[in-house]
Design a protein around this motif. Structure first.
Motif, short mmCIF file in Angstrom:
data_model
loop_
_atom_site.label_atom_id
_atom_site.label_comp_id
_atom_site.label_asym_id
_atom_site.label_seq_id
_atom_site.Cartn_x
_atom_site.Cartn_y
_atom_site.Cartn_z
N LEU A 47 0.82 -1.20 0.00
CA LEU A 47 0.00 0.00 0.00
C LEU A 47 0.86 1.26 0.00
N HIS A 48 1.92 1.26 0.82
CA HIS A 48 2.72 2.48 0.90
C HIS A 48 3.42 2.78 -0.43
N ASP A 49 3.72 1.76 -1.21
CA ASP A 49 4.32 2.00 -2.53
C ASP A 49 3.31 2.65 -3.46
N LEU A 50 2.06 2.18 -3.42
CA LEU A 50 1.02 2.78 -4.26
C LEU A 50 0.77 4.23 -3.86
N GLU A 51 0.83 4.50 -2.54
CA GLU A 51 0.66 5.87 -2.09
C GLU A 51 1.72 6.79 -2.70
N TRP A 52 2.95 6.29 -2.76
CA TRP A 52 4.03 7.13 -3.26
C TRP A 52 3.96 7.32 -4.77
N LEU A 217 4.17 9.31 7.89
CA LEU A 217 2.78 8.84 7.84
C LEU A 217 2.64 7.59 6.99
N VAL A 218 3.39 7.53 5.89
CA VAL A 218 3.30 6.37 5.01
C VAL A 218 3.94 5.14 5.65
N ARG A 219 5.07 5.32 6.33
CA ARG A 219 5.79 4.19 6.91
C ARG A 219 5.24 3.77 8.26
N GLY A 220 4.46 4.61 8.92
CA GLY A 220 3.96 4.30 10.24
C GLY A 220 3.26 2.96 10.35
N PRO A 221 2.27 2.67 9.48
CA PRO A 221 1.58 1.37 9.57
C PRO A 221 2.50 0.18 9.28
N LEU A 278 -7.22 17.33 1.10
CA LEU A 278 -6.82 16.20 1.94
C LEU A 278 -7.90 15.12 1.92
N GLY A 279 -9.14 15.52 2.16
CA GLY A 279 -10.22 14.54 2.17
C GLY A 279 -10.56 14.00 0.80
N MET A 280 -10.51 14.86 -0.24
CA MET A 280 -10.91 14.45 -1.58
C MET A 280 -9.89 13.50 -2.20
N PHE A 281 -8.60 13.87 -2.20
CA PHE A 281 -7.59 13.04 -2.84
C PHE A 281 -7.47 11.68 -2.16
N GLY A 282 -7.46 11.69 -0.82
CA GLY A 282 -7.36 10.42 -0.11
C GLY A 282 -8.52 9.49 -0.42
N SER A 283 -9.72 10.05 -0.55
CA SER A 283 -10.90 9.23 -0.84
C SER A 283 -10.85 8.67 -2.26
N ILE A 284 -10.49 9.51 -3.24
CA ILE A 284 -10.41 9.03 -4.62
C ILE A 284 -9.36 7.93 -4.74
N PHE A 285 -8.23 8.10 -4.05
CA PHE A 285 -7.16 7.10 -4.07
C PHE A 285 -7.67 5.73 -3.65
N LEU A 286 -8.49 5.66 -2.61
CA LEU A 286 -8.97 4.37 -2.11
C LEU A 286 -10.22 3.89 -2.84
N LEU A 287 -11.14 4.80 -3.16
CA LEU A 287 -12.39 4.38 -3.79
C LEU A 287 -12.18 3.84 -5.19
N SER A 288 -11.21 4.38 -5.93
CA SER A 288 -10.95 3.85 -7.27
C SER A 288 -10.44 2.42 -7.20
N GLN A 289 -9.66 2.09 -6.17
CA GLN A 289 -9.20 0.72 -5.98
C GLN A 289 -10.34 -0.18 -5.51
N TYR A 290 -11.23 0.35 -4.68
CA TYR A 290 -12.38 -0.42 -4.21
C TYR A 290 -13.27 -0.84 -5.37
N MET A 291 -13.51 0.07 -6.30
CA MET A 291 -14.39 -0.26 -7.41
C MET A 291 -13.83 -1.40 -8.26
N GLN A 292 -12.53 -1.47 -8.37
CA GLN A 292 -11.93 -2.55 -9.18
C GLN A 292 -11.65 -3.80 -8.36
N GLY A 293 -10.97 -3.63 -7.24
CA GLY A 293 -10.51 -4.77 -6.47
C GLY A 293 -11.60 -5.50 -5.71
N VAL A 294 -12.65 -4.79 -5.30
CA VAL A 294 -13.72 -5.40 -4.50
C VAL A 294 -14.97 -5.62 -5.34
#
Length: 489
Positions: A47-52, A217-221, A278-294
């Motif tokens: 996940l952290h690689d995709l974030e970067w 923030l990326v490496r924390g988890p 902050l809220g918009m970009f983070g949501s699009i980043f995850l929701l686009s993966q949700y639509m495909q992966g889930v």
């Protein structure tokens, strides 16, 4: 500002060249989102690689944006535009050829450097080439082209990924860049700015500080929040940002003068902009993966299904502009942020492993309307919050804060996702996605409250008498217009 034209260029050519260059830079903000599952499958990475792969672009773009504009003022805008375009085009080819995730991230960072040099100079070059009486139309066309890039980014990325390969989201830039380079040399007139000193210390402090915060923030988890590398990155980043603030207060010619934040109007719209992205970009980043992966949509189908959100500003912007003219920008911006928050909150509530698109559609539409209401009057609020001679700095600072917000959003919401879920199964993905999007909704709502701190219309109107508060750029020194803002036009 002193203009020194060393070569006469036509207004039509300048409009074409700057619009296509702006399209390329704007497209690369969101074009990667629908390609992330394919990139992960092909190159591997956590996940952290995709974030970067996203944040490496937005972060370098943000911290070097004002520095790139200053370089153009000092050494020649056409010359630096050509350099930025060359860097961006070469980095796009490197990203397409990347053999692994680390080399892709590095290429994306270099892309951001090129975009930071190229993007802010598009409007100054356009202004130098277009007569004053035709600039409004030219700005409108430029903004519409950039808005098309923002709206179509997920769809273009999904279509290229599905029908050719994910590498073509980067190859697309190469022929465009190669075609623009000779045209820029031959058809754009050279111009210079005031020659103000470059703020290299401020740039280094801001870059290092933001990198440290985002890296932590990326490496924390992954490494644990009490890990030495994470703690060093977070504390060092915070210290460097504190140094940047001190530098902005005490230096004679800082990249970002802290005195701007004495204005309640500027502080309010800046905070609202950062929290919105902050809220918009983070949501699009995850929701686009949700639509495909889930949910199992193809990349093209996912891109199409995101259009009610990303493309809504193209439709609603005229209404938002009318409302802003009638009642002022503050209530329109605040309403847009609260609607965006409501849409994200609704999506966080209805997301399941088998949610239908129909159940998600209201949230996407509400979020899109909210985005449109925010973007349309935001630039006018920024421009009217400062005196005319500082409008260029204020606009550049606001755009930089938006890009920083995007990078922080991906890092923060990615951390929440990783702490609560993961890629192991559809249910695990949803378990991480729902709290992350809920936090995104809360952050955007905070942006709405920040917007309410902006002075009311009486002061807006007073400020607008001192400078252009309703147009995309003042005549003498055009403001930098962010990609999302362009979508609203």
């Amino acid at each position: 500002m002193s203009q020194q034209g060393t070569r006469r260029g036509g207004a039509g050519w300048a409009l074409v060249i700057t619009s296509v260059a702006g399209f390329m830079a704007a497209l690369d903000n969101l074009v990667v989102t629908t390609a992330l599952p394919a990139i992960r499958e092909d190159l591997g990475g956590a996940l952290h690689d995709l974030e970067w792969t996203v944040s490496a672009y937005t972060l370098t773009f943000a911290v070097l944006l004002m520095f790139g504009a200053a370089l153009g003022d000092r050494f020649g805008r056409r010359r630096l535009f050509v350099i930025g375009l060359t860097v961006f085009t070469g980095a796009s080819a490197a990203a397409a050829l990347a053999p692994g995730i680390d080399s892709l991230i590095a290429a994306r960072a270099v892309q951001g450097v090129g975009a930071a040099i190229m993007m802010p100079l598009t409007l100054t070059l356009l202004t130098a080439a277009v007569p004053a009486e035709r600039r409004g139309m030219a700005y409108g066309i430029w903004g519409a082209v950039n808005g098309l890039a923002v709206a179509s980014g997920p769809l273009v990325g999904g279509s290229l990924t599905e029908h050719i390969s994910w590498q073509w989201i980067f190859w697309l830039n190469v022929p465009l860049g190669l075609a623009l380079l000779p045209l820029a040399r031959l058809r754009l007139a050279e111009s210079h700015g005031t020659g103000a000193p470059l703020d290299l210390p401020g740039t280094l402090l801001a870059s290092g500080g933001l990198f440290g915060i985002v890296y932590g923030l990326v490496r924390g988890p992954v490494d644990g929040w009490d890990g030495p590398v994470v703690l060093i990155a977070l504390f060092a980043g915070a210290a460097l940002l504190a140094g940047f603030v001190h530098h902005g207060i005490n230096n004679k010619n800082p990249m970002l003068p802290m005195r701007l934040f004495r204005s309640r109007a500027f502080s309010g719209i800046s905070a609202a902009s950062l929290l919105m992205f902050l809220g918009m970009f983070g949501s699009i980043f995850l929701l686009s993966q949700y639509m495909q992966g889930v949910l199992g949509y193809s990349p093209t189908e996912a891109g199409l299904r995101m259009l009610p959100w990303t493309g809504m500003p193209m439709l609603v912007a005229p209404i938002a502009g009318i409302l802003s003219d009638r009642i002022g920008g503050r209530p329109v911006v605040a309403a847009g942020l609260f609607l965006q928050a409501a849409g994200l909150g609704y999506l966080a509530y209805v997301i399941t492993v088998d949610a239908s698109y129909g159940s998600q559609l209201p949230g996407l539409i509400i979020s899109g309307i909210g985005m449109a209401l925010f973007f349309a009057p935001a630039s006018a609020l920024v421009m009217s919050s400062v005196v005319p001679k500082e409008q260029g700095i204020a606009s550049g600072a606001n755009n930089a804060l938006r890009e920083v917000g995007g990078a922080l959003g991906i890092a923060i919401m990615g951390s929440i996702f990783a702490a609560q879920g993961g890629y192991e199964s559809g249910q695990s993905f949803v378990d991480g996605l729902r709290p992350a999007v809920a936090v995104g909704a809360g952050v955007v709502a905070l942006g709405g409250f920040a917007a309410l701190l902006i002075p009311g219309r009486r002061r807006d109107d007073h400020a607008s008498t001192d400078g252009p508060g309703t147009g995309p750029a003042p005549t003498a020194e055009p403001a930098l217009v962010t990609t999302g803002e362009a979508a609203a036009r």
